[in-house]
Design a protein around this motif. Structure first.
Motif, PDB file in Angstrom:
ATOM      1  N   TYR A   1      -9.967   2.736   3.505  1.00  0.00           N
ATOM      2  CA  TYR A   1      -8.878   1.751   3.525  1.00  0.00           C
ATOM      3  C   TYR A   1      -7.634   2.357   4.177  1.00  0.00           C
ATOM      4  CZ  TYR A   1      -5.920  -2.087   1.957  1.00  0.00           C
ATOM      5  OH  TYR A   1      -5.082  -3.163   1.932  1.00  0.00           O
ATOM      6  N   HIS A   2      -7.319   3.589   3.831  1.00  0.00           N
ATOM      7  CA  HIS A   2      -6.169   4.291   4.416  1.00  0.00           C
ATOM      8  C   HIS A   2      -6.339   4.406   5.932  1.00  0.00           C
ATOM      9  CE1 HIS A   2      -3.422   7.638   5.361  1.00  0.00           C
ATOM     10  NE2 HIS A   2      -2.774   7.314   4.243  1.00  0.00           N
TER      11      HIS A   2
ATOM     12  N   SER B   1      -6.728  -8.491   7.345  1.00  0.00           N
ATOM     13  CA  SER B   1      -5.954  -8.631   6.107  1.00  0.00           C
ATOM     14  C   SER B   1      -6.493  -7.632   5.088  1.00  0.00           C
ATOM     15  CB  SER B   1      -6.086 -10.057   5.570  1.00  0.00           C
ATOM     16  OG  SER B   1      -7.396 -10.268   5.062  1.00  0.00           O
ATOM     17  N   PRO B   2      -5.740  -7.356   4.017  1.00  0.00           N
ATOM     18  CA  PRO B   2      -6.262  -6.424   3.002  1.00  0.00           C
ATOM     19  C   PRO B   2      -7.635  -6.834   2.455  1.00  0.00           C
ATOM     20  CG  PRO B   2      -3.929  -6.734   2.675  1.00  0.00           C
ATOM     21  CD  PRO B   2      -4.340  -7.696   3.762  1.00  0.00           C
TER      22      PRO B   2
ATOM     23  N   ASN C   1       1.472   7.663   5.412  1.00  0.00           N
ATOM     24  CA  ASN C   1       0.573   7.874   6.538  1.00  0.00           C
ATOM     25  C   ASN C   1       0.542   9.366   6.900  1.00  0.00           C
ATOM     26  OD1 ASN C   1      -1.006   7.660   8.773  1.00  0.00           O
ATOM     27  ND2 ASN C   1       0.545   6.708  10.062  1.00  0.00           N
TER      28      ASN C   1
ATOM     29  N   ARG D   1     -10.242  -6.008   4.993  1.00  0.00           N
ATOM     30  CA  ARG D   1     -10.492  -4.565   5.049  1.00  0.00           C
ATOM     31  C   ARG D   1     -11.500  -4.161   3.976  1.00  0.00           C
ATOM     32  NH1 ARG D   1      -4.234  -2.835   5.204  1.00  0.00           N
ATOM     33  NH2 ARG D   1      -3.719  -4.753   6.276  1.00  0.00           N
TER      34      ARG D   1
ATOM     35  N   PHE E   1       0.871  -1.168   0.000  1.00  0.00           N
ATOM     36  CA  PHE E   1       0.000   0.000   0.000  1.00  0.00           C
ATOM     37  C   PHE E   1       0.909   1.219   0.000  1.00  0.00           C
ATOM     38  CE2 PHE E   1      -2.976   2.968   2.278  1.00  0.00           C
ATOM     39  CZ  PHE E   1      -3.955   2.986   1.300  1.00  0.00           C
TER      40      PHE E   1
ATOM     41  N   ALA F   1      -4.256  -2.807  10.667  1.00  0.00           N
ATOM     42  CA  ALA F   1      -3.551  -3.576   9.632  1.00  0.00           C
ATOM     43  C   ALA F   1      -3.126  -4.948  10.143  1.00  0.00           C
ATOM     44  CB  ALA F   1      -2.335  -2.800   9.130  1.00  0.00           C
ATOM     45  N   SER F   2      -2.834  -5.070  11.423  1.00  0.00           N
ATOM     46  CA  SER F   2      -2.418  -6.368  11.949  1.00  0.00           C
ATOM     47  C   SER F   2      -3.613  -7.255  12.294  1.00  0.00           C
ATOM     48  CB  SER F   2      -1.537  -6.186  13.187  1.00  0.00           C
ATOM     49  OG  SER F   2      -2.261  -5.563  14.220  1.00  0.00           O
TER      50      SER F   2
ATOM     51  N   SER G   1      -4.211   1.658  14.129  1.00  0.00           N
ATOM     52  CA  SER G   1      -4.176   0.871  12.902  1.00  0.00           C
ATOM     53  C   SER G   1      -4.793  -0.505  13.139  1.00  0.00           C
ATOM     54  CB  SER G   1      -2.725   0.705  12.444  1.00  0.00           C
ATOM     55  OG  SER G   1      -2.653  -0.259  11.423  1.00  0.00           O
TER      56      SER G   1
ATOM     57  N   THR H   1      -5.914   1.036   7.617  1.00  0.00           N
ATOM     58  CA  THR H   1      -4.519   0.607   7.540  1.00  0.00           C
ATOM     59  C   THR H   1      -3.639   1.363   8.524  1.00  0.00           C
ATOM     60  OG1 THR H   1      -4.818   0.026   5.214  1.00  0.00           O
ATOM     61  CG2 THR H   1      -2.558   0.312   5.981  1.00  0.00           C
ATOM     62  N   TYR H   2      -3.792   2.680   8.606  1.00  0.00           N
ATOM     63  CA  TYR H   2      -2.906   3.494   9.442  1.00  0.00           C
ATOM     64  C   TYR H   2      -3.539   3.996  10.738  1.00  0.00           C
ATOM     65  CZ  TYR H   2       0.160   3.721   5.360  1.00  0.00           C
ATOM     66  OH  TYR H   2       0.990   3.404   4.313  1.00  0.00           O
TER      67      TYR H   2
END
Length: 194
Positions: free
Chosen positions: A159-160, A177-178, A80, A181, A76, A173-174, A171, A163-164
């Motif tokens: 999505y941003h 998964s994409p 950030n 999301r 990605f 993100a962990s 976040s 993710t951040y």
């Protein structure tokens, strides 16, 4: 007479085997018996924290070569910051098919990961608000801290943010998964219309 000799020989053999088994099993109390597949617990590979003479620095855990990407990792390339957020908002679109199954999975993921803060209907009335934390804005009525109405957030902006993170939201993100999301985003778009 021949049958009697057979019984004596058989009896002697049974006694000999029994004595061997008994004497060999009593020698070492720590013995677990025969080993089947000892490589399961006596491996020859080095553990990550062990010294390793195969590398110049003596470490087993090595830094991956530059430019490598883990299996399953989705890059990605948006920073950030606010510029990355705005750019993602115009360029990033979901490639996930809009199916009923993806929508249903997105709802389940939303309920597990997002509803504690955002609420089940996306109104910013989750359970954490009842515990004294500030409420996030409503998806359908609120204003984004980065500007604009929450109901107008695009795929890329959401999505941003997942993710951040942004503001008090960390976040995810962990945790997601994409692909997960994108499923959550599909469900959030539904909540934006409520």
């Amino acid at each position: 007479m021949l049958a009697m000799n057979k019984f004596r020989i058989l009896g002697a053999a049974v006694v000999a085997v029994a004595a061997t088994v008994l004497s060999s099993s009593c020698n070492d109390k720590r013995s677990t018996g025969w080993e089947y597949a000892p490589n399961m617990y006596e491996h020859i590979a080095y553990d990550p924290d062990q010294k390793n003479p195969n590398f110049a620095d003596g470490k087993t855990a090595q830094v991956p070569p530059a430019g490598t990407i883990p299996v399953g990792f989705v890059k990605f390339d948006y920073p950030n910051n606010k510029d990355g957020y705005e750019l993602a908002g115009t360029e990033v679109k979901t490639m996930l098919p809009q199916t009923q199954n993806n929508y249903a999975e997105g709802k389940v993921l939303y309920m597990h990961f997002c509803s504690p803060c955002h609420g089940e209907t996306g109104q910013g009335d989750g359970t954490v608000v009842a515990h004294g934390f500030p409420p996030p804005p409503s998806y359908s009525k609120g204003q984004s801290s980065r500007g604009g109405a929450m109901k107008d957030l695009t795929d890329g902006k959401i999505y941003h943010t997942i993710t951040y993170g942004v503001n008090a939201m960390g976040s995810y993100a962990s945790q997601l998964s994409p692909e997960e999301r994108w499923k959550v985003i599909m469900y959030v778009h539904h909540l934006q219309t409520l």
